[in-house]
Enzyme design. Sequence first.
Site, PDB file in Angstrom:
ATOM      1  CG  HIS A   1      -2.170 -22.868  51.750  1.00 44.25           C
ATOM      2  ND1 HIS A   1      -3.522 -22.626  51.568  1.00 44.25           N
ATOM      3  CD2 HIS A   1      -1.537 -22.134  50.828  1.00 44.25           C
ATOM      4  CE1 HIS A   1      -3.688 -21.787  50.553  1.00 44.25           C
ATOM      5  NE2 HIS A   1      -2.492 -21.464  50.092  1.00 44.25           N
TER       6      HIS A   1
ATOM      7  CG  HIS B   1       2.452 -19.935  49.823  1.00 43.85           C
ATOM      8  ND1 HIS B   1       2.277 -20.398  48.542  1.00 43.85           N
ATOM      9  CD2 HIS B   1       1.229 -19.500  50.231  1.00 43.85           C
ATOM     10  CE1 HIS B   1       1.011 -20.235  48.179  1.00 43.85           C
ATOM     11  NE2 HIS B   1       0.354 -19.693  49.187  1.00 43.85           N
TER      12      HIS B   1
HETATM   13  P1  5GP Z   1      -3.032 -19.473  47.583  1.00 45.13           P
HETATM   14  O1  5GP Z   1      -3.230 -18.799  46.237  1.00 45.13           O
HETATM   15  O2  5GP Z   1      -4.352 -19.943  48.144  1.00 45.13           O
HETATM   16  O3  5GP Z   1      -2.211 -18.679  48.561  1.00 45.13           O
HETATM   17  O4  5GP Z   1      -2.136 -20.762  47.273  1.00 45.13           O
HETATM   18  C1  5GP Z   1      -2.654 -21.909  46.692  1.00 45.13           C
HETATM   19  C2  5GP Z   1      -1.500 -22.619  46.070  1.00 45.13           C
HETATM   20  O5  5GP Z   1      -1.892 -23.952  45.812  1.00 45.13           O
HETATM   21  C3  5GP Z   1      -1.042 -22.024  44.727  1.00 45.13           C
HETATM   22  O6  5GP Z   1       0.320 -21.600  44.828  1.00 45.13           O
HETATM   23  C4  5GP Z   1      -1.235 -23.153  43.725  1.00 45.13           C
HETATM   24  O7  5GP Z   1      -0.190 -23.243  42.780  1.00 45.13           O
HETATM   25  C5  5GP Z   1      -1.272 -24.376  44.624  1.00 45.13           C
HETATM   26  N1  5GP Z   1      -2.099 -25.472  44.121  1.00 45.13           N
HETATM   27  C6  5GP Z   1      -3.351 -25.376  43.594  1.00 45.13           C
HETATM   28  N2  5GP Z   1      -3.807 -26.596  43.260  1.00 45.13           N
HETATM   29  C7  5GP Z   1      -2.837 -27.476  43.580  1.00 45.13           C
HETATM   30  C8  5GP Z   1      -2.730 -28.892  43.473  1.00 45.13           C
HETATM   31  O8  5GP Z   1      -3.633 -29.596  42.997  1.00 45.13           O
HETATM   32  N3  5GP Z   1      -1.586 -29.457  43.912  1.00 45.13           N
HETATM   33  C9  5GP Z   1      -0.556 -28.728  44.438  1.00 45.13           C
HETATM   34  N4  5GP Z   1       0.536 -29.388  44.846  1.00 45.13           N
HETATM   35  N5  5GP Z   1      -0.625 -27.380  44.565  1.00 45.13           N
HETATM   36  C10 5GP Z   1      -1.750 -26.763  44.135  1.00 45.13           C
END
Ligand code: 5GP
Length: 146
Positions: A99, A101
Site C-alpha cells: 500500500h 500512504h
Molecule cells: P504500514 O505500517 O504497513 O506501512 O501501514 C499499515 C497501515 O494500516 C497503518 O497506518 C494502520 O493504521 C493501517 N491499518 C491497520 N489496520 C487497519 C484497518 O483495519 N483499517 C484501516 N482503515 N487501516 C488500518
Amino acid sequence: MRDCIFCKIIDKQIPAETLFEDDHVIAVLDINPINYGHTLIIPKVHCRDFLALPEESYGSVLHAAKIIANALVIHYKLEGYNLFSNNGSIAGQSVFHFHLHVTPRYRDDNIRFVLNLKHYGDGEVKVFGDAIRKTIQSSLISYKEI
Ligand code: 5GP
Ligand code: ZN
C-alpha cells in the site's frame, strides 16, 4: 488472501471509509492517521510488498494516489503532503499487503523522520554507483526471465 486485513477490506468483509475505488485499487482512510485525511492506496491484488506488485497495477496505484493527493490538497488547502510506502518489518511495514500512504502535512505538525545521514568519502559515491549498476544489469537479466 485469508487473514489479510486489506483483502478483507477489499472484499467488504470488514468496514472501511472508502474514498475511491475502481476495478484495480481501493483508497481508504487510515484507521490511525498521522494527520486527518491520511489515506491508504491499496491494489486489489494481494501482494506482499512493492517488489511483488504486478506491473499492470503500477498505473492504477499511482492514478488513485494522484486523485487522493489532489483532493486532500484542495480539501485541506495543503501546502504539502507525503507519499510513502513501508516495505519489510524493519522498514515499518505492519500490514503485508502492499500500500501507499498519502498523508497531509502542516507547518507545525511536529512529525519528523529521525535521520542519521551518512556521508560519502572522496570518490566513494562512484564505488557505490558502480556496484549497484552492476547488480541492476544482472538483476534485469533475471527480471526479464520471470
Ligand atoms: P504500514 O505500517 O504497513 O506501512 O501501514 C499499515 C497501515 O494500516 C497503518 O497506518 C494502520 O493504521 C493501517 N491499518 C491497520 N489496520 C487497519 C484497518 O483495519 N483499517 C484501516 N482503515 N487501516 C488500518
Ligand atoms: Zn491482502
